[in-house]
Structure formats: C-alpha cells, structure tokens
Design a protein around this motif. Structure first.
Motif, PDB file in Angstrom:
ATOM      1  N   ASP A 287     -13.001  30.662 -39.441  1.00 30.76           N
ATOM      2  CA  ASP A 287     -12.267  30.796 -38.184  1.00 30.76           C
ATOM      3  C   ASP A 287     -12.792  31.957 -37.354  1.00 30.76           C
ATOM      4  O   ASP A 287     -12.945  31.844 -36.132  1.00 30.76           O
ATOM      5  CB  ASP A 287     -10.766  30.972 -38.447  1.00 30.76           C
ATOM      6  CG  ASP A 287     -10.132  29.718 -39.023  1.00 30.76           C
ATOM      7  OD1 ASP A 287     -10.605  28.611 -38.721  1.00 30.76           O
ATOM      8  OD2 ASP A 287      -9.155  29.857 -39.794  1.00 30.76           O
ATOM      9  N   LEU A 288     -13.085  33.066 -37.995  1.00 28.38           N
ATOM     10  CA  LEU A 288     -13.636  34.221 -37.300  1.00 28.38           C
ATOM     11  C   LEU A 288     -15.004  33.872 -36.704  1.00 28.38           C
ATOM     12  O   LEU A 288     -15.295  34.213 -35.547  1.00 28.38           O
ATOM     13  CB  LEU A 288     -13.746  35.417 -38.248  1.00 28.38           C
ATOM     14  CG  LEU A 288     -14.269  36.726 -37.663  1.00 28.38           C
ATOM     15  CD1 LEU A 288     -13.402  37.198 -36.503  1.00 28.38           C
ATOM     16  CD2 LEU A 288     -14.327  37.792 -38.764  1.00 28.38           C
ATOM     17  N   SER A 289     -15.820  33.190 -37.472  1.00 24.95           N
ATOM     18  CA  SER A 289     -17.134  32.778 -36.964  1.00 24.95           C
ATOM     19  C   SER A 289     -16.992  31.890 -35.742  1.00 24.95           C
ATOM     20  O   SER A 289     -17.700  32.064 -34.743  1.00 24.95           O
ATOM     21  CB  SER A 289     -17.931  32.041 -38.043  1.00 24.95           C
ATOM     22  OG  SER A 289     -18.275  32.905 -39.101  1.00 24.95           O
ATOM     23  N   LEU A 290     -16.069  30.942 -35.796  1.00 23.33           N
ATOM     24  CA  LEU A 290     -15.864  30.048 -34.649  1.00 23.33           C
ATOM     25  C   LEU A 290     -15.387  30.822 -33.421  1.00 23.33           C
ATOM     26  O   LEU A 290     -15.789  30.512 -32.291  1.00 23.33           O
ATOM     27  CB  LEU A 290     -14.897  28.925 -35.013  1.00 23.33           C
ATOM     28  CG  LEU A 290     -15.435  27.894 -36.007  1.00 23.33           C
ATOM     29  CD1 LEU A 290     -14.339  26.922 -36.429  1.00 23.33           C
ATOM     30  CD2 LEU A 290     -16.632  27.133 -35.429  1.00 23.33           C
ATOM     31  N   ASP A 291     -14.550  31.842 -33.619  1.00 24.47           N
ATOM     32  CA  ASP A 291     -14.109  32.680 -32.497  1.00 24.47           C
ATOM     33  C   ASP A 291     -15.285  33.437 -31.880  1.00 24.47           C
ATOM     34  O   ASP A 291     -15.415  33.506 -30.647  1.00 24.47           O
ATOM     35  CB  ASP A 291     -13.040  33.681 -32.947  1.00 24.47           C
ATOM     36  CG  ASP A 291     -11.705  33.023 -33.265  1.00 24.47           C
ATOM     37  OD1 ASP A 291     -11.492  31.852 -32.871  1.00 24.47           O
ATOM     38  OD2 ASP A 291     -10.869  33.682 -33.915  1.00 24.47           O
ATOM     39  N   VAL A 292     -16.129  34.015 -32.721  1.00 27.20           N
ATOM     40  CA  VAL A 292     -17.308  34.738 -32.226  1.00 27.20           C
ATOM     41  C   VAL A 292     -18.233  33.775 -31.492  1.00 27.20           C
ATOM     42  O   VAL A 292     -18.707  34.058 -30.384  1.00 27.20           O
ATOM     43  CB  VAL A 292     -18.049  35.441 -33.385  1.00 27.20           C
ATOM     44  CG1 VAL A 292     -19.416  35.952 -32.945  1.00 27.20           C
ATOM     45  CG2 VAL A 292     -17.205  36.578 -33.951  1.00 27.20           C
ATOM     46  N   ILE A 293     -18.489  32.627 -32.089  1.00 31.13           N
ATOM     47  CA  ILE A 293     -19.375  31.624 -31.488  1.00 31.13           C
ATOM     48  C   ILE A 293     -18.845  31.193 -30.124  1.00 31.13           C
ATOM     49  O   ILE A 293     -19.593  31.152 -29.143  1.00 31.13           O
ATOM     50  CB  ILE A 293     -19.538  30.423 -32.438  1.00 31.13           C
ATOM     51  CG1 ILE A 293     -20.396  30.836 -33.638  1.00 31.13           C
ATOM     52  CG2 ILE A 293     -20.124  29.211 -31.723  1.00 31.13           C
ATOM     53  CD1 ILE A 293     -20.308  29.896 -34.832  1.00 31.13           C
ATOM     54  N   GLU A 294     -17.565  30.903 -30.049  1.00 28.41           N
ATOM     55  CA  GLU A 294     -17.004  30.444 -28.773  1.00 28.41           C
ATOM     56  C   GLU A 294     -17.080  31.532 -27.708  1.00 28.41           C
ATOM     57  O   GLU A 294     -17.395  31.260 -26.542  1.00 28.41           O
ATOM     58  CB  GLU A 294     -15.565  29.970 -28.925  1.00 28.41           C
ATOM     59  CG  GLU A 294     -15.002  29.445 -27.611  1.00 28.41           C
ATOM     60  CD  GLU A 294     -13.753  28.618 -27.747  1.00 28.41           C
ATOM     61  OE1 GLU A 294     -13.438  27.906 -26.771  1.00 28.41           O
ATOM     62  OE2 GLU A 294     -13.088  28.677 -28.807  1.00 28.41           O
ATOM     63  N   THR A 295     -16.814  32.765 -28.085  1.00 33.20           N
ATOM     64  CA  THR A 295     -16.865  33.862 -27.117  1.00 33.20           C
ATOM     65  C   THR A 295     -18.265  34.004 -26.530  1.00 33.20           C
ATOM     66  O   THR A 295     -18.427  34.203 -25.325  1.00 33.20           O
ATOM     67  CB  THR A 295     -16.405  35.179 -27.776  1.00 33.20           C
ATOM     68  OG1 THR A 295     -15.069  34.996 -28.268  1.00 33.20           O
ATOM     69  CG2 THR A 295     -16.417  36.321 -26.781  1.00 33.20           C
ATOM     70  N   VAL A 296     -19.278  33.883 -27.363  1.00 31.42           N
ATOM     71  CA  VAL A 296     -20.655  33.976 -26.868  1.00 31.42           C
ATOM     72  C   VAL A 296     -21.028  32.721 -26.085  1.00 31.42           C
ATOM     73  O   VAL A 296     -21.598  32.793 -24.992  1.00 31.42           O
ATOM     74  CB  VAL A 296     -21.644  34.230 -28.027  1.00 31.42           C
ATOM     75  CG1 VAL A 296     -23.087  34.132 -27.555  1.00 31.42           C
ATOM     76  CG2 VAL A 296     -21.379  35.594 -28.661  1.00 31.42           C
TER      77      VAL A 296
END
Length: 191
Positions: free
Chosen positions: A84-93
């Motif tokens: 979930d954290l990875s998906l949040d970082v990915i989406e932000t970028v």
C-alpha cells in the motif's frame, strides 16, 4: 546517509546507461530498476509521512533523469506489508504533470502475492486517471522465505502470499492473462 548514497548511485547509473539509449522507442533502450527501500532508511507504513516527504522527491528526480535519457525506470517489488505504501508513492510520482507522454514508468508485480491482481487493478486505475501507460514486469516473487517467516513471527492467521509453487504458477498465468486484457494502459513485461 545510505539512502542518499543509493540515490546518488542510481543517478549515476542512469547517466551511465543513458549513453546506450539510442532508440526513440523506450522499449528498445536499456532501463533501470530502483528499490524504494534503498531510497529511504525507514521505508515502512509507520513512517509514511517521512517517506512521502523524503522519498517521493528522490524518486521523482530519478524518474525525470530516466525520462530525459529516453529510458525506462521500474519500481522494484518490496515485501507485501509495504504494498500500500509503494502504491501511494507510485501514484504521487505518477500524477506529476512532468511525466505526461512518457511511457517509461514501470512497476514490478510479484505473482506470489495474493493482492497482485488488486495491485494491477490499482495501477490500471492510476494509468487511466492520469492518462499514463505503465510498464508492468510480472515476476513470480523474491521474498518468499522472508514473507513466510514474518507472517509466522507476527502470528498472522494467514499468509500474504501463495504458499506453494503450483499456486504461484497459476497466479502468474492468471495475472499474465489479466495484463494482456489491460494492455491499453499496462504494458506487459515478463521475468
């Protein structure tokens, strides 16, 4: 200090690899994979605010370097509890307007994860939302032993991954089919 060193090393690697990027088609050029946990010393859900504040600009700068070089950049897979954290970082970028029209952003998805199908759905939704095309490298998985041990140590009632090779193989085939069905926004890659 380690995270800054890794960021610098990734930057230098992109610059070095860029010399071999001769094609206008990103898929014909070499690329790079980056590990988010290497870019932040506390890459964990409990430190989400720090991760978003510190890691996102690092990843964004690496992605901009890769984009300017005409190469692909893949986000490597992490343990299941970081998905979930990875998906949040990915989406932000990914939502940054600087990446409009760049087809080089990619994500590695591990087929042994029980949430891999949901991760593909989330990535597809992001691609639609921000009008992007995302490269998806489907792999069987890299942290099986660690994932099993973490679940046992934490006393979890179930595992976040398939516990047999046969189940992982079936998952891989199903996810490959799903990737082909979503290929208008997700570019399938296989390892």
């Amino acid at each position: 200090a380690d995270a800054r060193r890794y960021h610098l090393a990734y930057s230098r690697a992109i610059t070095a690899i860029a010399q071999a990027c001769k094609s206008n088609d990103i898929r014909e050029n070499p690329g790079i994979s980056v590990k988010l946990s290497a870019l932040h010393p506390r890459y964990e859900v409990a430190q989400e605010d720090r991760v978003m504040r510190d890691l996102v600009p690092r990843l964004r700068s690496l992605a901009l370097l890769a984009k300017s070089a005409g190469m692909g950049l893949n986000i490597d897979a992490e343990e299941a509890d970081r998905l979930d954290l990875s998906l949040d970082v990915i989406e932000t970028v990914l939502r940054d307007p600087s990446f409009a029209g760049w087809d080089g952003f990619g994500v590695v998805v591990q087929a042994y994860g029980k949430r891999a199908g949901a991760a593909l759905d989330a990535l597809y939704a992001m691609a639609e939302r921000y009008d992007r095309r995302i490269n998806i490298r489907l792999v069987k998985g890299a942290y099986w032993d660690t994932e099993m041990k973490l679940a046992q140590v934490q006393g979890l009632p179930d595992f976040a991954l398939f516990t047999t090779k046969a189940a992982t193989d079936v998952s891989y085939i199903c996810l490959a089919r799903k990737l082909f069905a979503l290929s208008d926004r997700l570019f399938p890659q296989f390892a």
